[in-house]
Enzyme design. Structure first.
Site, PDB file in Angstrom:
ATOM      1  N   ASP A  40      52.360  21.012 -14.309  1.00 53.69           N
ATOM      2  CA  ASP A  40      52.750  22.082 -13.390  1.00 53.69           C
ATOM      3  C   ASP A  40      51.595  22.931 -12.887  1.00 53.69           C
ATOM      4  O   ASP A  40      51.692  23.520 -11.802  1.00 53.69           O
ATOM      5  CB  ASP A  40      53.798  22.970 -14.053  1.00 53.69           C
TER       6      ASP A  40
ATOM      7  N   TYR B 288      63.036  23.319 -12.710  1.00 54.04           N
ATOM      8  CA  TYR B 288      63.000  24.058 -13.977  1.00 54.04           C
ATOM      9  C   TYR B 288      62.532  25.486 -13.791  1.00 54.04           C
ATOM     10  O   TYR B 288      61.643  25.778 -12.994  1.00 54.04           O
ATOM     11  CB  TYR B 288      62.094  23.358 -14.990  1.00 54.04           C
TER      12      TYR B 288
END
Length: 754
Positions: free
Chosen positions: A374, A459
């Protein structure tokens, strides 16, 4: 007539008196407003502008760096937000952290303030490479220097290592529209696709290819619903977008209902001939909707401060009782704090998030190789406004942040950090004495929480740094949001559970890496481990009898390789960064690293992409501090996995001595997620998290919370005495809360492609 007027006036007077008596009674029962400002006696230290050495760039600094880079004619940087891949684009401006030694001289020895500089990343589409620069000093006449060679031992980074920008997404979506025009009939009959009315929404797999230099992305498609991530339709395409010239982009493969096709033409021919397994569109309800199934009613417990807030936030510094720390929010790595002090002593120089990684299992191409890193997209980049009363307590203190990543203007993200003191809900410590000296002593566990939440695609990660009155600090993450899913196909129940009609929730791991730069009474520290063994010993009063009893085992670790604790290997349960100084009882003053984790297995080292996430091999790794080893991952790790420019394992390969050195702990926590029906519509935070607790271990001579103003003590007969029991007089401190009106501006900073 006069008598009537007189009686009327008397009656009006009586009514007025009665009304006033009623109003006085009502107001006498009304609670005073709670204090909004903190009681000054609760703050043990004062704010210092020296914390600004760690502060994120201001909106003005971002603008000045951008304008300077734009003004360099030889760089030919586009000013467009949606610059094409073939153009030069200023992708990132962020704070360049100064060298640690320079900062410590400034903080501790009245040294010169380190110059304030920015780190800049430029994607050169015209030239086919990437470069990094340092721009500064921000307080003076700006200059820039190319640091690509210095940082990565290469003069130019490959163009395919870059993050996909908004401008590139715009071009990808144009290509998809062109493809959809060709395939309108099967898309309509199979998925209910109606151009400009009922879309198919894309979600991409990563990495983009199977070897260095490739930029081939499998794109999966989902129904046009909120919470699209759990509405897969069974259609995926492979787009080759390696070239900076978008006219050279191609669709190389297609997947439809588990069947592969080499081109759109082949797919159309097979579809028209009905020589494939067709999907027939069916209307379904949106099982992903987060709109409550029942209209909400009532109100849950709310928190407010009876005597004002016991913490203070000024600039980028927080003070709370005996704690103080500076903070920042990196666009790439997210939340971080610096110069963490307790009772005036520095405990940690830096505590920061480094990376969040997931590895997925599937049979479908969009997820079979997917490994998300990420920080390559930007963890802090997606810290949007926090919702009062849900994301944080309503009465928390909220802080705005600014950033410049994949944009052409500085972006303000309102209320994207929150700070609050919070009663954990269980005592920090307590004892009820039932024998002999009857009495009670205890203390509520009130702690300060520093929080941000990042919504990265499907998420949402809740990041907390928690500061306890016992001298402990906890770095913790919880995951929520939507699971990633794929269309249910033959054989894919090996990779997850069915969670909805034709929907498979795919098994995946979550690994989170934290950097913990502890400075225990200075920068000359050692690394110790402690554990237990059972040892058989004779009983002193009866040597003929033996018993197995626990015995303490202590060890000092001397090299980086010894201190690299692999996942799966037996690791000592107590891990300490210690000073050579001792407490009153002759023990090394130290802080313990207590990892809280339910992590799955890391990717096997034999996998070609593993070195881009080699930090995940280790539950804990201890290295000698180096300014050149600032992060465990990099912006380029996601799209250049096979030849990463930051390979954390190399930090350990040189196997330096770690005795009486400045030590850094790299801690990996996480959890294995096997999706299940209760992940619909949303994954809950309960049980889905991990982190590390930094706990004093012989650092003090006793528990420092014994000096807390929150302690409670009373004996038999003194239960109502308020001197050491504030709870006995709580009703005297009642007040009504003073709350700010609810506002929300979080949608201002969302990504837009049109």
């Amino acid at each position: 007539m006069n008598s009537l007027l007189k009686y009327l006036l008397i009656l009006l007077g009586l009514i007025s008196v009665i009304i006033n008596i009623v109003l006085i009674c009502l107001n006498s029962n009304r609670l005073p407003k709670c204090m909004s400002q903190q009681p000054q006696e609760s703050l043990q230290v004062t704010h210092s502008d020296k914390s600004l050495v760690f502060a994120d760039l201001t909106a003005e600094e971002y603008k000045s760096v951008r304008d300077y880079m734009w003004a360099q004619k030889d760089l030919k940087i586009s000013h467009l937000l949606k610059a094409k891949p073939s153009e030069n684009f200023l992708f990132l401006i962020d704070l360049l952290l100064p060298r640690k030694a320079d900062v410590l001289r400034y903080l501790d020895s009245s040294g010169q303030k380190p110059p304030r500089e920015a780190s800049v990343v430029v994607f050169y589409g015209e030239r086919g490479y990437l470069k990094e620069y340092v721009v500064g000093p921000l307080s003076g006449r700006l200059q820039h220097r190319d640091v690509t060679q210095e940082k990565y031992n290469i003069s130019e980074l490959p163009f395919t290592a870059r993050t996909v920008t908004i401008g590139e997404y715009v071009q990808l979506f144009k290509l998809l529209c062109h493809v959809f025009q060709k395939l309108e009939k099967p898309l309509s009959e199979s998925f209910g696709y109606i151009p400009r009315q009922r879309q198919l929404l894309p979600f991409e797999g990563m990495p983009r290819g199977i070897k260095s230099g490739e930029r081939k992305t499998w794109i999966s498609f989902f129904r046009d619903f909120s919470g699209m991530y759990i509405h897969p339709v069974g259609f995926e395409i492979l787009v080759n977008h390696e070239s900076s010239n978008t006219s050279n982009w191609t669709v190389d493969r297609l997947l439809y209902n588990g069947q592969y096709f080499n081109s759109t033409e082949e797919f159309m021919a097979r579809y028209k001939a009905s020589s494939l397994k067709k999907i027939v569109y069916k209307e379904i309800p949106n099982h992903a909707s987060l709109k409550p199934r029942k209209k909400p009613y009532g109100l849950g417990p709310q928190q407010y401060y009876l005597q004002g807030k016991r913490y203070s936030v000024k600039n980028n510094q927080v003070i709370y009782l005996d704690w103080s720390f500076a903070f920042g929010l990196s666009s790439l790595t997210g939340m971080r704090v610096f110069d963490v002090r307790f009772k005036g002593e520095r405990i940690a120089y830096e505590l920061s998030v480094q990376e969040a990684m997931s590895v997925y299992g599937s049979v479908t191409p969009g997820m079979i190789l997917t490994k998300f890193l990420d920080s390559s997209i930007g963890i802090g980049r997606f810290a949007h406004e926090l919702v009062r009363g849900v994301d944080c307590p309503y009465a928390a203190t909220y802080v705005d942040t600014y950033r410049y990543i994949d944009t052409n203007i500085t972006q303000r993200f309102r209320n994207s950090i929150c700070v609050f003191e919070h009663d954990i809900g269980r005592p920090l410590r307590r004892h009820f004495s039932d024998f002999f000296h009857n009495g009670y002593g205890g203390m509520a566990n009130s702690a300060l929480v520093f929080r941000t939440i990042t919504a990265i695609g499907n998420y949402d990660y809740i990041w907390d740094f928690i500061f306890y009155q016992s001298g402990s600090v906890e770095a913790r993450v919880h995951a929520t949001g939507y699971i990633s899913s794929s269309y249910k196909d033959d054989g894919n129940l090996q990779y997850g559970h069915q969670v909805a009609e034709n929907v498979l929730g795919n098994i995946h791991t979550h690994f989170i890496n934290f950097k913990v730069d502890l400075d225990i009474l200075g920068v000359k520290n050692i690394f110790q481990t402690k554990d237990m063994v059972y040892k058989e010993v004779p009983l002193p009063w009866m040597p003929s009898e033996k018993a197995k009893i626990p015995q303490l085992v202590e060890q000092q670790i001397k090299t980086e390789k010894e201190a690299a604790m692999l996942h799966g290997a037996k690791t000592p349960r107590y891990l300490h960064i210690a000073s050579n100084q001792t407490n009153r009882w002759g023990h090394h003053r130290s802080y313990r690293l207590q990892v809280v984790s339910f992590a799955g297995d890391p990717l096997p080292e034999s996998e070609s992409t593993e070195r881009s996430m080699s930090w995940a091999r280790y539950k804990v790794a201890i290295t000698k501090h180096k300014d050149e080893e600032q992060t465990s991952s990099s912006l380029y790790s996601q799209n250049y996995m096979w030849s990463p420019y930051v390979d954390f394992s190399k930090y350990i390969e040189d196997n330096e001595m770690i005795v009486n050195e400045d030590l850094v702990a790299w801690v990996t926590a996480g959890f294995l997620h096997i999706p299940h029906a209760e992940d619909i519509p949303n994954t809950v935070t309960v049980g889905n998290g991990g982190g590390v607790i930094l706990r004093p271990h012989n650092y003090f001579n006793e528990d420092p919370s014994i000096h807390s103003p929150d302690g409670v003590y009373f004996g038999q007969g003194s239960e109502s005495d308020c001197e050491y029991n504030k709870m006995a007089c709580l009703e005297k401190d009642q007040c009504s809360s003073t709350l700010e009106p609810f506002t929300y501006h979080g949608f201002e900073g969302v990504m837009k492609f049109d």
